[in-house]
Write a protein that holds these residues in place. Sequence first.
Motif, PDB file in Angstrom:
ATOM      1  N   SER A  47     -52.707  19.357  -3.953  1.00 29.32           N
ATOM      2  CA  SER A  47     -54.127  19.639  -4.163  1.00 29.32           C
ATOM      3  C   SER A  47     -54.406  19.930  -5.632  1.00 29.32           C
ATOM      4  N   GLN A  48     -53.328  20.172  -6.391  1.00 29.07           N
ATOM      5  CA  GLN A  48     -53.455  20.469  -7.809  1.00 29.07           C
ATOM      6  C   GLN A  48     -53.248  19.205  -8.643  1.00 29.07           C
ATOM      7  N   THR A  49     -53.725  19.266  -9.864  1.00 29.59           N
ATOM      8  CA  THR A  49     -53.638  18.106 -10.750  1.00 29.59           C
ATOM      9  C   THR A  49     -52.202  17.661 -10.967  1.00 29.59           C
ATOM     10  N   TYR A  50     -51.319  18.621 -11.230  1.00 29.67           N
ATOM     11  CA  TYR A  50     -49.927  18.260 -11.493  1.00 29.67           C
ATOM     12  C   TYR A  50     -49.254  17.688 -10.248  1.00 29.67           C
ATOM     13  N   GLY A  51     -49.659  18.160  -9.067  1.00 30.94           N
ATOM     14  CA  GLY A  51     -49.119  17.622  -7.822  1.00 30.94           C
ATOM     15  C   GLY A  51     -49.544  16.181  -7.603  1.00 30.94           C
ATOM     16  N   LYS A  52     -50.803  15.905  -7.887  1.00 27.80           N
ATOM     17  CA  LYS A  52     -51.295  14.532  -7.754  1.00 27.80           C
ATOM     18  C   LYS A  52     -50.599  13.604  -8.751  1.00 27.80           C
ATOM     19  N   GLN A  53     -50.399  14.109  -9.970  1.00 30.38           N
ATOM     20  CA  GLN A  53     -49.724  13.280 -10.970  1.00 30.38           C
ATOM     21  C   GLN A  53     -48.286  12.999 -10.555  1.00 30.38           C
ATOM     22  N   MET A  54     -47.634  13.980  -9.941  1.00 31.07           N
ATOM     23  CA  MET A  54     -46.273  13.758  -9.450  1.00 31.07           C
ATOM     24  C   MET A  54     -46.265  12.659  -8.394  1.00 31.07           C
ATOM     25  N   MET A  55     -47.285  12.656  -7.561  1.00 33.12           N
ATOM     26  CA  MET A  55     -47.381  11.629  -6.531  1.00 33.12           C
ATOM     27  C   MET A  55     -47.615  10.251  -7.175  1.00 33.12           C
ATOM     28  N   PHE A  56     -48.453  10.220  -8.221  1.00 34.15           N
ATOM     29  CA  PHE A  56     -48.680   8.962  -8.937  1.00 34.15           C
ATOM     30  C   PHE A  56     -47.369   8.447  -9.535  1.00 34.15           C
ATOM     31  N   ILE A  57     -46.594   9.363 -10.095  1.00 35.15           N
ATOM     32  CA  ILE A  57     -45.304   8.976 -10.689  1.00 35.15           C
ATOM     33  C   ILE A  57     -44.365   8.452  -9.604  1.00 35.15           C
ATOM     34  N   PHE A  58     -44.382   9.097  -8.444  1.00 33.80           N
ATOM     35  CA  PHE A  58     -43.522   8.658  -7.333  1.00 33.80           C
ATOM     36  C   PHE A  58     -43.849   7.228  -6.920  1.00 33.80           C
ATOM     37  N   PHE A  59     -45.140   6.911  -6.815  1.00 31.43           N
ATOM     38  CA  PHE A  59     -45.539   5.560  -6.426  1.00 31.43           C
ATOM     39  C   PHE A  59     -45.317   4.545  -7.546  1.00 31.43           C
ATOM     40  N   THR A  60     -45.089   5.034  -8.756  1.00 27.54           N
ATOM     41  CA  THR A  60     -44.796   4.132  -9.869  1.00 27.54           C
ATOM     42  C   THR A  60     -43.427   3.476  -9.696  1.00 27.54           C
ATOM     43  N   ILE A  61     -42.506   4.157  -9.037  1.00 31.11           N
ATOM     44  CA  ILE A  61     -41.144   3.637  -8.863  1.00 31.11           C
ATOM     45  C   ILE A  61     -41.138   2.328  -8.076  1.00 31.11           C
ATOM     46  N   PRO A  62     -41.737   2.279  -6.865  1.00 31.61           N
ATOM     47  CA  PRO A  62     -41.775   0.976  -6.166  1.00 31.61           C
ATOM     48  C   PRO A  62     -42.600  -0.061  -6.915  1.00 31.61           C
ATOM     49  N   LEU A  63     -43.616   0.394  -7.654  1.00 37.58           N
ATOM     50  CA  LEU A  63     -44.432  -0.536  -8.435  1.00 37.58           C
ATOM     51  C   LEU A  63     -43.571  -1.255  -9.479  1.00 37.58           C
ATOM     52  N   ILE A  64     -42.686  -0.509 -10.133  1.00 36.46           N
ATOM     53  CA  ILE A  64     -41.789  -1.101 -11.125  1.00 36.46           C
ATOM     54  C   ILE A  64     -40.862  -2.116 -10.472  1.00 36.46           C
ATOM     55  N   PHE A  65     -40.324  -1.775  -9.303  1.00 31.00           N
ATOM     56  CA  PHE A  65     -39.427  -2.697  -8.614  1.00 31.00           C
ATOM     57  C   PHE A  65     -40.152  -3.985  -8.211  1.00 31.00           C
ATOM     58  N   ILE A  66     -41.409  -3.857  -7.817  1.00 31.48           N
ATOM     59  CA  ILE A  66     -42.184  -5.044  -7.450  1.00 31.48           C
ATOM     60  C   ILE A  66     -42.394  -5.940  -8.661  1.00 31.48           C
ATOM     61  N   VAL A  67     -42.784  -5.326  -9.782  1.00 33.17           N
ATOM     62  CA  VAL A  67     -43.019  -6.100 -11.015  1.00 33.17           C
ATOM     63  C   VAL A  67     -41.752  -6.819 -11.448  1.00 33.17           C
ATOM     64  N   LEU A  68     -40.609  -6.119 -11.358  1.00 29.74           N
ATOM     65  CA  LEU A  68     -39.339  -6.708 -11.785  1.00 29.74           C
ATOM     66  C   LEU A  68     -38.801  -7.722 -10.779  1.00 29.74           C
ATOM     67  N   ALA A  69     -39.225  -7.601  -9.506  1.00 28.16           N
ATOM     68  CA  ALA A  69     -38.740  -8.531  -8.477  1.00 28.16           C
ATOM     69  C   ALA A  69     -39.411  -9.895  -8.582  1.00 28.16           C
ATOM     70  N   VAL A  70     -40.614  -9.918  -9.114  1.00 29.43           N
ATOM     71  CA  VAL A  70     -41.354 -11.180  -9.257  1.00 29.43           C
ATOM     72  C   VAL A  70     -40.753 -11.992 -10.399  1.00 29.43           C
ATOM     73  N   ASP A  71     -40.607 -13.284 -10.177  1.00 29.66           N
ATOM     74  CA  ASP A  71     -40.064 -14.154 -11.225  1.00 29.66           C
ATOM     75  C   ASP A  71     -40.952 -14.110 -12.461  1.00 29.66           C
ATOM     76  N   GLY A  72     -40.326 -14.066 -13.633  1.00 26.00           N
ATOM     77  CA  GLY A  72     -41.078 -13.928 -14.875  1.00 26.00           C
ATOM     78  C   GLY A  72     -42.099 -15.014 -15.094  1.00 26.00           C
ATOM     79  N   LYS A  73     -41.783 -16.235 -14.647  1.00 26.30           N
ATOM     80  CA  LYS A  73     -42.706 -17.354 -14.873  1.00 26.30           C
ATOM     81  C   LYS A  73     -43.923 -17.305 -13.951  1.00 26.30           C
ATOM     82  N   PHE A  74     -43.863 -16.458 -12.927  1.00 25.22           N
ATOM     83  CA  PHE A  74     -45.014 -16.281 -12.040  1.00 25.22           C
ATOM     84  C   PHE A  74     -46.219 -15.787 -12.836  1.00 25.22           C
TER      85      PHE A  74
END
Length: 420
Positions: A47-74
Amino acid sequence: MKNQSVSSNLDWISVFIYIILVVLGWLNIYSSSLSSTVEDASLFDFSQTYGKQMMFIFFTIPLIFIVLAVDGKFYEKYSSIIFGVALLLLVGLFFFGKTIAGQRCWYAIGGFTLQPSEFAKAATALALAKYLSDVQVNLKDVNKQIQALLIIFLPVILILPQPDPGSALIYTIFIIVLYREGLPAWYIWSGFIAIFLFVLTLVIEPQYVILISFIVIALIYLKSRKINRNIIASGIILVLISGFVFSVDYVFDNVFKQHHRDRFNILLGKEVDLKGIGYNTNQSEIAIGSGGWLGKGFLEGTQTKGGFVPEQHTDYIFTTVGEEWGFLGSFAVIALFVGLILRVIYLSERQKTKFSRVYGYCVAGVLFIHFFVNVSMVLGIFPTIGVPLPFFSYGGSGLWGFTILLFIFLKMDANKVNEW
């Protein structure tokens, strides 16, 4: 092309700097958030700002894997479609956007909001890289110049009415990329001269600005070789400058919003309003100045804990760094940003395809202008226009947008898109 694993070729120096910046950003958000909460609050209080930011950072991890999983030429193949989707999302704000603090910049999704302009930066960079990598594109051609500039200013046209001048300003950095790829230098010089004349006209009377311009043009004309002198061209330039100068007051009074005018007046010393529009900047300068060489210590900033700097966890997050970590801590953070930007430039220079090289320049440019404008804004040498500090300022859209922007490029480099 030799197929190698992404992990073995990923530029871990850039990744390491990215991780440090994200972690340091969260620590400063945590510190600035505690100014309005109890100190023994749970780290996982979402419910706090820092808690929400931690959640945003957590969801950044799968986001990075998705970006890296896609072929570069895509990203190259579908860059136009990605850009089109980004523009449609910006258009959709006029119909479905949520207004916050007078700006219609967000989509409301449940209890969270998304700001499409943050993601449109990567889309614009991809579209520009795709266009410039066309073998038939020559930026000496006026038609090609117009088309390239159109790619840059289409999102700007959609962002300005929201109104969000800060985000719109960021896109102008792509013009520097065009210059690197062959755009005539007079575009850049014209832009800097226009900014200088605009500010100078706000400080002194227009007729004096024109007189100074006349003297400068006359001196240039007299010092030029006779074969290069062109009195007609010099006259046209003076007329254009005069028209621009006389339009400044109208634009300032009728196009700029009142809070924009106030911020310029505060910056130029024409007004002193330490309790009103100049309050944020004044308090941020006090906070940073009070940090001294070594700072007051983590969670020990009196200005931060007292909540004297409004919105300190967003655009003014660097004040927490200055107060609690001092000059040395601020220097270290600046060094990390400069190191990341220089690293991206280095990686861009070693690319062998124009697409990945141009995209890398765009990434470096976006990171630089965000970093430069935000820190300058906090130090009071640039008007407050709402530009976040990458990886530091609170917000999921900003964190995810910068992450996508950076890791698309790191994927291109890791996947050896640059190899023939």
